[in-house]
Design a protein around this motif. Structure first.
Motif, PDB file in Angstrom:
ATOM      1  N   PHE A 255      -5.646  12.861   4.204  1.00 38.55           N
ATOM      2  CA  PHE A 255      -4.759  12.455   3.120  1.00 38.55           C
ATOM      3  C   PHE A 255      -4.494  13.625   2.173  1.00 38.55           C
ATOM      4  O   PHE A 255      -3.364  13.814   1.705  1.00 38.55           O
ATOM      5  CB  PHE A 255      -5.391  11.294   2.351  1.00 38.55           C
ATOM      6  CG  PHE A 255      -5.321   9.979   3.094  1.00 38.55           C
ATOM      7  CD1 PHE A 255      -4.327   9.751   4.037  1.00 38.55           C
ATOM      8  CD2 PHE A 255      -6.244   8.969   2.870  1.00 38.55           C
ATOM      9  CE1 PHE A 255      -4.251   8.548   4.725  1.00 38.55           C
ATOM     10  CE2 PHE A 255      -6.178   7.769   3.545  1.00 38.55           C
ATOM     11  CZ  PHE A 255      -5.179   7.561   4.486  1.00 38.55           C
TER      12      PHE A 255
ATOM     13  N   TYR B  42       1.253   8.389   4.964  1.00 39.21           N
ATOM     14  CA  TYR B  42       0.117   7.534   5.300  1.00 39.21           C
ATOM     15  C   TYR B  42       0.068   7.271   6.809  1.00 39.21           C
ATOM     16  O   TYR B  42      -0.993   7.355   7.440  1.00 39.21           O
ATOM     17  CB  TYR B  42       0.229   6.242   4.510  1.00 39.21           C
ATOM     18  CG  TYR B  42      -0.752   5.153   4.894  1.00 39.21           C
ATOM     19  CD1 TYR B  42      -2.071   5.186   4.446  1.00 39.21           C
ATOM     20  CD2 TYR B  42      -0.354   4.099   5.717  1.00 39.21           C
ATOM     21  CE1 TYR B  42      -2.960   4.190   4.802  1.00 39.21           C
ATOM     22  CE2 TYR B  42      -1.233   3.093   6.070  1.00 39.21           C
ATOM     23  CZ  TYR B  42      -2.542   3.141   5.615  1.00 39.21           C
ATOM     24  OH  TYR B  42      -3.429   2.157   5.969  1.00 39.21           O
TER      25      TYR B  42
ATOM     26  N   TYR C 198      -4.891   7.233  -2.504  1.00 38.50           N
ATOM     27  CA  TYR C 198      -5.763   7.154  -1.335  1.00 38.50           C
ATOM     28  C   TYR C 198      -7.235   7.210  -1.706  1.00 38.50           C
ATOM     29  O   TYR C 198      -8.089   6.638  -1.017  1.00 38.50           O
ATOM     30  CB  TYR C 198      -5.407   8.265  -0.343  1.00 38.50           C
ATOM     31  CG  TYR C 198      -5.303   9.649  -0.928  1.00 38.50           C
ATOM     32  CD1 TYR C 198      -6.418  10.448  -1.112  1.00 38.50           C
ATOM     33  CD2 TYR C 198      -4.063  10.176  -1.279  1.00 38.50           C
ATOM     34  CE1 TYR C 198      -6.311  11.719  -1.631  1.00 38.50           C
ATOM     35  CE2 TYR C 198      -3.952  11.434  -1.810  1.00 38.50           C
ATOM     36  CZ  TYR C 198      -5.083  12.220  -1.984  1.00 38.50           C
ATOM     37  OH  TYR C 198      -4.978  13.478  -2.506  1.00 38.50           O
TER      38      TYR C 198
END
Length: 1799
Positions: free
Chosen positions: A1541, A1557, A1608
């Protein structure tokens, strides 16, 4: 407004690029999107011409095309608006787009197209608009700068930044240097201070010694009063007390240090020992802690007692010492009193000591003053030295920088030269590689043309020659007449052709390679060289070219040594020459000095007063006298060299006129040196360099003004190849001699070599006797230059304080500065020119000597002296040898005896007597010459032969005289019984006849022989070229024949049409008839019909192919090729015959001229070798210059195959090839007949020549008696045969009566002298005849041998050609048969397949392919389609084990998101919501069926498991738990996902989009291994994991932003939850920090939650739940045991901030859902305050990040980790299972049980 426009552009128009309000100006700055908007509304038809580039050209193009359209819509748009949009001015693009939006909406309402709007405009407006558009384009060009200007601006900015950086670096370096200098000054100052301190200390010591020497007279003691004693005692007590207090303080300080060391050691041990830390932090270890405190207090009391004892002991020791000091003081006072003197003595002593003290003071003051003066002088001197040192240091630094820069410049220039060499060599290598590639492809082409056969040696040799000569192997252009132009490719091809022609001619001439002798001629030796013809030609050429050696040199050779010393700048040339001049009497000539002297002579007006001795350096007339010098000066200002040199006077005169020098009388009266000086000065004043020719003239003038035997050496000259060539030409005149030698060599015959081969001209003497190169490297030259500059700098510094410097020093300084500026260019210039100079001094005569000059001066001078001494000795030896040779030649010329008569052969002796009478009869006044004339001619011949080496062995002519026999046949007087036989003509012992010939004869015969040679060589080269090209033509034709026949065999055959039709008919049979026997029989019959039809096609194709092969065989190409090849070989025979005829004619003219006879007129036609007639046209004999032989081709019926022909067929006899073999026999017979005809013609010509000589002898000789004509004995049989033919012809002529009557001759009396003269004359005639016939015989033998070789080669070539053609025809037959068999086999396979499908009663769906010789079933093509498969329904998710579906999860998320967007909701409200959803689930499908049995207590229990801090529930965590099962991530998987991420988050904002994502992914992926059901009506399995990944993004993303963004880190903190809450906390810390956090070792204990959980689910009621709990505990225990690994020493050293910690423990989030969460805010503030206090306790005063290991050791943090349960995953499924179990066991519950459950 910008958002409206963005929505319009992105959603409605859907432009190619997404537009946002932030990037609005940038997106529309190039005009591309505006054009796209107009194009979507059909207003911009030329949108394809738009460019997306952001360059100025693209912008100008786009906006120029937009302007007419925008004006058409009525939008305000001019160059200012365009410039604002291009420069991205805020609001400009928005305003234009808004106006465009309004205009387009209006246009949309009207419904008009762009063309209709344009046609509605008036014509004048259209024209005006065009003018406006043109003006707009021009103004926009001026406003928008070009892309090159942008690039230049960007480059300028970059270089400005680089310049700024360099300036900063330079400033930093200066600051560093200044700081370093200040540091040095500070150190020097400290050193001076230290030095002064030592001096002061030494002075104080001296003063102390002086003071100690002075007697101090004590004052009388005061009366001791009680107060004084008490005060003294009080002072002593105070002093003692202070001393004791100081000692106590020191002791306590030592004690404190020991205690601190022990405490630090204990702390260290506590930190390193985990067990001790655990014990200290254990809440149940209070007793041990109290015990430790008590123990510590006891230890402190004991230490206090020991300290008090030590204090008392110290006080006692000090008291004892004080008493001892008092006792000593009392004893001293007693002694002082006893030794007291009287008052008078003390006074006198004091006076004496005062006087002595004053003297000492005066003396010390004087010494101190002198020291100060000395120090002042030393300081001034030291300052001067320091100043000079500083100047020298600065100069050294500057010099080092200058040296470094010069080396950089030199390295840069060297790198450029190396790069140039590399590019040159790279180009050469690339060209060589291209040629290698061409050679490889040429080999491949040949193997392709010849069906992979080996390459002949001749062709490979030709390719190699082209490769080694650097010529391209492939043809660049055609050389046919009328097609080639004078281009570079044309000349390359011409050069290639000439090279191959020369090689072929050399092979033919030397009979090697392709023309080597075959096996049947290997026994016969090749013909020898015709030395007689070579002698004749050599004599004719020498007569036509007067020898230049006759003019011998009259002057004696000089002993002077001439040389030059070369080398790079500062290699030591001048230094070595100075040392050489001291030891040897030589003259050193420097071109710079000579030019300066010439200019000085011009300024001094040096007049030519007399003739100076002029040096003679070369052959020819030297310059003599002043008159000649002045005359030459009038023609040219440059001194011309001697005659025969290349420096022309006219060129010098032209140069002088061009330069503007006009000679006058006063100018011409100057010496040559002054004139040259004037010319040089004029050029230098104009700023031009002195040309090489002028420098050489100055140097040559100086050399010629020196004495003859004066040795000289040039200093650094010549510097270029042009200077060396001009100097060589001026001193030796080598160019003219080289031209003469080349001319003489070109006229030498090549077809016949003389008996004495022409001596190769000796190499021309060089102008120098030696050339020495002082070789040094470039770096050495630069270092020497730097050394000179360094010496100059040191000299300047040393003379700076003196203040005067001589003029010579300043001049040398300027010279050195100029040298330093030019050193690089001089080195580069020398390096560029030295390669050519080295080749010049090495190739003709190796006079170059290399000396490594990188040594000391003395060794170098000694080395050069040794070289010079060696050259002096060599020169002396050469001169003496030359003098000896001259003396020997003079003696040989004076001692040479007159030539005598040459020996005669036996044939000549036989005819001697008969010829004597004939000559006597011929002597008459009308016909012959008088005896005096004969004698005169004899003398001329003797004078001509005198002095020449006729014999190869160097013997003079007439050196051998044959012995005469006595009339009676008595033996000779020689002691040997048998004498050696007489020499044969042309042998080494033969002495050639050199009688005088007419002067005009060489001028005729030499060009005639040159024409013979030229025509013969060109003829041979042309024929060989045609043969070579014909070979390539044959190969190409055979290849084309093979390929065309193969293509003919592969022509389309239409069999597939019949097969496809049969397959269609077969598949069209109804299915109900497949099993019918009659139907099968019909189908089998159809297959048989198809097979027969296909067989017929194959037979017809075979017949066509055979007919095609017969047509190819019956073509006339082979006959034409054979005929052309035969004609080429016949042309070679014709060339040999022509050469023989021309040579015979030349020999005849030469020997007749030697006999003083008139040449005969040859009326006979030249012999013509017949050629093959290729066509059948009838040509009359009058039109034919060359006879033609018709070819008779035999029919195959009349052919009888011979054994040799059978060998060519190599197998069974093919009737179609029998005609070819028969024609080959005919051609072979024609070649042999033609060869025989040419050979007979040669023999007839030789016989005719012999007959002609006999006829002339018969005419000259009267008839004699038969007695005189009696045959004489002899040994030469050939001479007899030659005499027989003339006699027969003579008899025939006499018989016919054609002979004239012979007049009677009156007797003449002849004197003995005349008789001897006649005898000599007869002997000479016989020798001429013998030599002539021998030359003719040798030429005949050589020609016959060549003709036989040509015949053999022609037969071999014809046989090879026929063999190649026959092989090709046989290959064609083989291919035809093989193909027919393959086609028949494929038809059989087709039949078998068809019968199989008939028997199996199945259709043939795939296409059956039968083409050429291939048969297969094509699986890619189907003749009828497959059945359409049914459509599969979409996948549907089913409820399993109470798991919520994705749709249910999304519905719950939407409801919770509307109620609590931040994710926190009250526990009571959450329970109510769940209860409502469960009870009202009918029709909504919010929960699965298993959730319908949940009661209010079950829901409250679920809420309690999810409760955060006893009041609130995180509904995201609830949805995450209810979405299970999903793979539980490990800590490593969480960290890897976090890193992915972060990698996708390029801006490091902590959030990512959905695309990022999906690209990064989670720790699990979709279920890719799901099994696809076999039934097409069943739906595909639902991929739950893939949908879960997307659901997690929707669950944790912030939907308020567009597009939604996902935090995230916060999402991974949710997934850090674990069944073990402490493990969940550590996983969350690892996610927050980004690395693994090691867990502290602790004793396992049960939490309160587990105990409560066990109480909620008793064993007797829920055994399954109990088993699950025990299993979970067991798994947790095993996981803990696995994770109890050894913690490394540097573990948990990562730092964590307060914000991160609050984020982990829920303190960093703000709750904004409702006001009812105030209590939760209060709890968060408590966490924050506690964490702040913890950070401050751990030393982080400013709340900076601290290490994790330190944080984890804090008791508060450890207690929080142990009790924090938010990261525990609740087990909701256990409640569901319990509810289902209760529902299944008891359908109806009692009220008491319900109340118990509620409780």
């Amino acid at each position: 407004m910008s958002e409206i426009l963005c929505h319009w552009l992105n959603r409605d128009l859907k432009v190619s690029r997404t537009v946002s309000p932030k990037s609005f100006a940038k997106a529309f700055s190039n005009g591309y999107l505006i054009g796209e908007v107009l194009y979507k509304f059909e207003l911009q038809s030329d949108f394809s011409e738009f460019s997306e580039s952001r360059g100025s050209t693209a912008k100008l193009n786009n906006f120029s095309r937009l302007e007419p359209t925008l004006h058409l819509l009525g939008v305000q748009f001019d160059q200012n608006v365009a410039q604002s949009i291009i420069t991205e001015k805020p609001g400009a693009a928005t305003k234009l787009l808004y106006q465009l939006y309004i205009a387009l909406q209006k246009k949309k309402k009207t419904g008009l197209t762009g063309l209709e709007i344009q046609t509605m405009q008036p014509q004048t407006n259209i024209r005006l608009q065009e003018l406006r558009s043109e003006a707009f384009r021009e103004r926009l060009k001026n406003l928008i700068p070009r892309q090159t200007d942008f690039n230049l601006m960007r480059v300028t900015c970059r270089f400005q930044e680089k310049c700024k950086q360099m300036k900063e670096d330079l400033a930093r370096m200066n600051i560093e240097k200044f700081e370093k200098f200040q540091k040095l000054e500070e150190e020097q100052r400290h050193f001076n201070i230290e030095k002064q301190r030592l001096n002061r200390r030494r002075q104080n010591e001296i003063m102390a010694k002086i003071q100690a020497a002075i007697i101090q007279i004590p004052k009388p003691e005061s009366n001791r009063t009680l107060k004084a004693l008490e005060a003294q005692k009080l002072m002593k007590k105070k002093k003692e007390a202070e001393d004791v207090a100081n000692e106590i303080k020191k002791f306590e300080a030592l004690i404190k240090k020991d205690l601190q060391a022990k405490e630090s050691a204990s702390k260290t041990s506590l930190e390193t020992t985990d067990q001790t830390t655990t014990d200290l932090l254990n809440t149940y270890s209070d007793d041990d802690y109290i015990k430790k405190i008590q123990k510590r207090l006891e230890e402190d009391a004991f230490a206090r007692e020991q300290r008090e004892k030590r204090r008392r002991r110290l006080l006692m020791d000090q008291l004892i010492a004080h008493e001892a000091q008092e006792e000593a003081y009392r004893e001293e006072q007693l002694i002082h009193r006893l030794m007291r003197q009287s008052q008078q003595e003390r006074r006198i002593a004091v006076q004496l000591m005062h006087v002595r003290h004053e003297k000492e003071v005066l003396w010390q003051n004087r010494i101190f003053r002198e020291k100060q003066y000395e120090e002042r002088r030393l300081k001034d001197f030291q300052d001067a030295l320091d100043r000079e040192a500083a100047l020298a240091k600065q100069a050294k630094i500057d010099f080092a920088e200058q040296t470094f820069r010069e080396k950089e410049i030199h390295e840069k220039m060297a790198a450029e030269r190396a790069q140039a060499r590399f590019e040159k060599h790279y180009g050469i290598c690339a060209e060589i590689l291209d040629q290698i590639l061409d050679l490889c492809t040429k080999v491949a082409d040949y193997r392709l043309l010849t069906n992979n056969s080996l390459i002949p040696h001749k062709i490979m040799h030709d390719w190699k020659e082209l490769f080694f000569s650097g010529n391209p192997i492939y043809e660049q252009t055609s050389l046919k007449h009328g097609t080639a132009e004078a281009t570079g490719e044309y000349f390359i091809e011409l050069e290639k052709r000439n090279l191959l022609d020369r090689n072929d001619y050399e092979d033919y001439k030397n009979m090697v390679g392709e023309w080597a002798l075959p096996e049947d001629m290997a026994n016969s030796s090749p013909p020898s060289n015709n030395y007689i013809l070579g002698h004749v030609l050599q004599r004719l050429i020498e007569k036509s070219i007067p020898s230049q050696d006759a003019a011998a040199e009259t002057e004696s050779p000089s002993y002077a040594v001439k040389g030059c010393l070369l080398g790079k700048t500062l290699s030591g040339k001048t230094t070595v020459l100075k040392a050489l001049q001291e030891d040897f009497p030589i003259q050193v000539l420097s071109i710079d000095t000579l030019v300066l002297e010439a200019i000085r002579a011009f300024h001094d007006n040096e007049q030519a007063s007399g003739v100076k001795p002029i040096r003679k350096e070369h052959k020819g007339d030297p310059l003599s006298g002043v008159k000649e010098i002045r005359r030459q000066a009038q023609d040219s200002l440059s001194v011309p060299p001697a005659p025969g040199t290349s420096i022309s006077l006219q060129e010098g005169a032209k140069n002088g006129e061009a330069e503007g020098v006009k000679p006058s009388d006063s100018f011409l009266s100057l010496t040559v040196r002054a004139q040259l000086g004037a010319k040089s000065e004029q050029l230098l004043k104009k700023g031009r360099s002195i040309p090489d020719i002028l420098l050489v003239n100055i140097l040559v003038n100086a050399i010629k003004n020196m004495p003859v035997n004066q040795s000289w050496v040039l200093d650094g000259f010549p510097m270029t190849l042009n200077q060396a060539q001009l100097l060589e030409e001026a001193l030796t005149g080598y160019k003219k001699k080289c031209k003469e030698a080349e001319k003489k060599k070109a006229q030498m015959p090549t077809l016949a070599l003389g008996p004495t081969p022409s001596k190769e001209a000796p190499p021309l003497p060089s102008a120098f006797d030696f050339v020495v190169l002082l070789d040094i490297s470039d770096n050495t030259s630069l270092d020497r230059m730097n050394d000179i500059i360094a010496k100059e700098i040191s000299h300047e510094i040393s003379h700076e304080n003196i203040g005067h410097c001589g003029a010579s020093i300043s001049q040398d300084k300027s010279v050195d500065r100029n040298l330093r500026d030019q050193i690089h260019h001089r080195i580069v210039g020398f390096s560029d020119n030295w390669s050519s100079l080295e080749e010049w001094f090495t190739e003709p005569q190796n006079i170059l000597t290399r000396v490594n000059a990188e040594m000391d001066e003395g060794a170098l001078c000694q080395k050069v002296k040794e070289i010079f001494s060696t050259e002096i000795v060599n020169k002396k030896a050469k001169v003496e040898k030359k003098l000896e040779e001259k003396e020997t030649d003079k003696k040989a010329a004076s001692a040479e005896a007159p030539t005598t008569a040459s020996p005669l052969s036996p044939e000549a002796e036989k005819d001697k007597e008969s010829h004597l009478h004939r000559e006597i009869s011929k002597i008459s006044p009308g016909k012959g010459r008088t005896p005096s004339e004969i004698q005169h001619g004899k003398q001329d011949s003797q004078h001509e032969v005198k002095g020449k080496k006729v014999s190869p062995k160097g013997k003079p002519q007439g050196g051998k005289t044959p012995a005469k026999k006595s009339p009676g046949g008595s033996a000779d007087t020689s002691p040997t019984p048998t004498a050696p036989g007489p020499p044969k003509p042309g042998s080494e012992e033969w002495i050639y006849v050199n009688e005088p010939i007419p002067e005009e004869l060489p001028s005729f015969l030499v060009p005639y022989w040159e024409l013979i040679e030229k025509s013969y060589i060109n003829h041979i080269k042309t024929v060989l070229r045609y043969l070579r090209e014909n070979q390539h033509t044959i190969l190409s034709y055979l290849y084309e024949t093979r390929t065309s026949f193969k293509e003919f065999l592969r022509r389309p055959d239409h069999k597939q049409n019949f097969v496809s039709q049969w397959q269609t008919d077969f598949n069209s049979v109804p299915e109900d008839l497949w099993e019918d026997e009659e139907t099968k029989a019909e189908l089998h019959q159809r297959v048989n019909d198809l097979r027969d039809r296909l067989w017929d096609i194959c037979d017809a194709r075979k017949e066509e192919a055979e007919q095609e092969r017969l047509d190819i065989i019956n073509e006339s190409w082979l006959q034409d090729s054979v005929g052309i090849t035969m004609n080429h070989f016949f042309s070679l025979m014709q060339a040999e015959v022509n050469r023989f005829q021309d040579t015979k004619r030349l020999l005849q003219d030469y020997y007749r001229a030697m006999e003083s006879k008139i040449p005969l007129e040859d009326n006979k036609k030249f012999t013509r070798v017949p050629l093959i007639q290729l066509d059948s046209k009838d040509i009359s004999e009058n039109q034919l210059r060359i006879p033609l032989v018709p070819r008779i081709s035999t029919s195959p019926e009349n052919v009888t195959i011979k054994p040799k022909v059978k060998a060519l067929l190599k197998g069974k006899i093919d009737p179609s090839l029998e005609g070819l073999e028969a024609n080959f026999e005919v051609d072979e017979k024609i070649v042999i007949d033609t060869w025989q005809q040419a050979s007979m013609a040669i023999s007839h010509m030789v016989a005719a020549e012999i007959h002609q000589r006999h006829i002339e002898e018969e005419k000259e000789t009267p008839p004699v008696d038969s007695k005189e004509k009696s045959p004489q004995s002899g040994t030469n049989k050939k001479a007899k045969k030659e005499k027989e033919a003339p006699k027969k012809k003579k008899a025939e002529k006499k018989g016919k009566g054609k002979s004239s009557p012979v007049a009677e001759v009156s007797p003449i009396t002849i004197s003995p002298e005349e008789l001897a003269e006649i005898e000599k004359k007869n002997e000479l005639k016989l020798k001429i005849k013998e030599e002539h016939l021998a030359a003719l015989h040798l030429e005949e033998v050589a020609t016959q041998f060549r003709l036989e070789l040509i015949k053999t080669k022609a037969l071999a070539v014809l046989e090879e050609l026929v063999t190649k053609v026959v092989d090709v025809y046989k290959f064609m037959e083989k291919w035809l048969g093989q193909r027919y068999l393959n086609e028949m086999a494929s038809i059989e396979k087709l039949t078998e397949v068809a019968r199989y499908y008939i028997e199996t009663a199945t259709k043939i769906q795939n296409e059956i392919y039968l083409g050429q010789e291939d048969f297969y079933i094509n699986g890619d093509i189907k003749v009828f389609p497959d059945a359409i498969p049914p459509t599969r329904p979409p996948p549907v998710e089913k409820e399993e084990n109470g798991t919520l579906t994705i749709e249910q999860l999304d519905n719950l998320r939407d409801q919770f998101l509307d109620m609590a967007p931040k994710g926190i909701i009250g526990n009571k409200a959450f329970t109510d919501i769940l209860f409502d959803l469960v009870t009202l689930n009918f029709g909504t499908n919010n929960f699965p069926s298993s959730w319908m049995h949940l009661t209010q207590p079950d829901l409250q229990e679920i809420t309690s498991l999810l409760t955060v801090n006893s009041e609130f529930v995180d509904w995201r965590k609830f949805l995450m738990v209810t979405a299970m099962p999903w793979p539980m991530p490990l800590e490593e998987e969480l960290l890897e996902t976090l890193q992915r991420f972060k990698y996708m988050d390029e801006t490091q904002t902590g959030t990512i989009t959905f695309e990022q994502y999906k690209q990064a992914g989670l720790w699990f992926t979709g279920d890719e291994d799901a099994k696809v059901p076999d039934n097409p009506l069943d739906p595909l399995p639902f991929n739950r994991q893939e949908h879960l990944i997307e659901f997690f993004f929707r669950l944790f993303a912030d939907n308020e932003k567009d597009p939604p963004l996902l935090d995230y880190t916060q999402m991974l903190l949710y997934f850090a939850c674990h069944p073990d809450p402490m493990e969940g906390v550590y996983r969350a810390l690892s996610v927050a920090v980004g690395t693994h956090i090691f867990r502290q070792i602790e004793t396992p204990m049960l939490t309160a939650e587990k105990t409560s959980l066990s109480t909620v689910s008793p064993n007797e009621e829920f055994p399954e739940a109990e088993e699950n709990v025990t299993r979970e505990e067991r798994e947790l225990k095993e996981e803990k045991d696995e994770k109890e690994e050894e913690i490394p020493e540097n573990a948990n050293t990562e730092k964590i901030s307060l914000e991160t910690l609050l984020k982990v423990f829920g303190g960093g989030n703000e709750v904004l859902d409702a006001n009812r969460f105030a209590s939760y805010l209060k709890i968060e503030n408590i966490y924050a305050e506690n964490f702040i206090k913890t950070f401050q306790d751990l030393g982080a005063k400013n709340l900076e990040p601290i290490e994790v290991n330190i944080l984890l050791k804090h008791p508060y943090v450890q207690d929080l980790i142990a009790n924090y349960v938010d990261y525990k995953i609740p087990d909701i499924k256990m409640i569901l299972q319990r509810s289902e179990h209760a529902q299944g066991s008891d359908g109806e519950r009692s009220p008491s049980r319900l109340t118990e459950e509620k409780k």
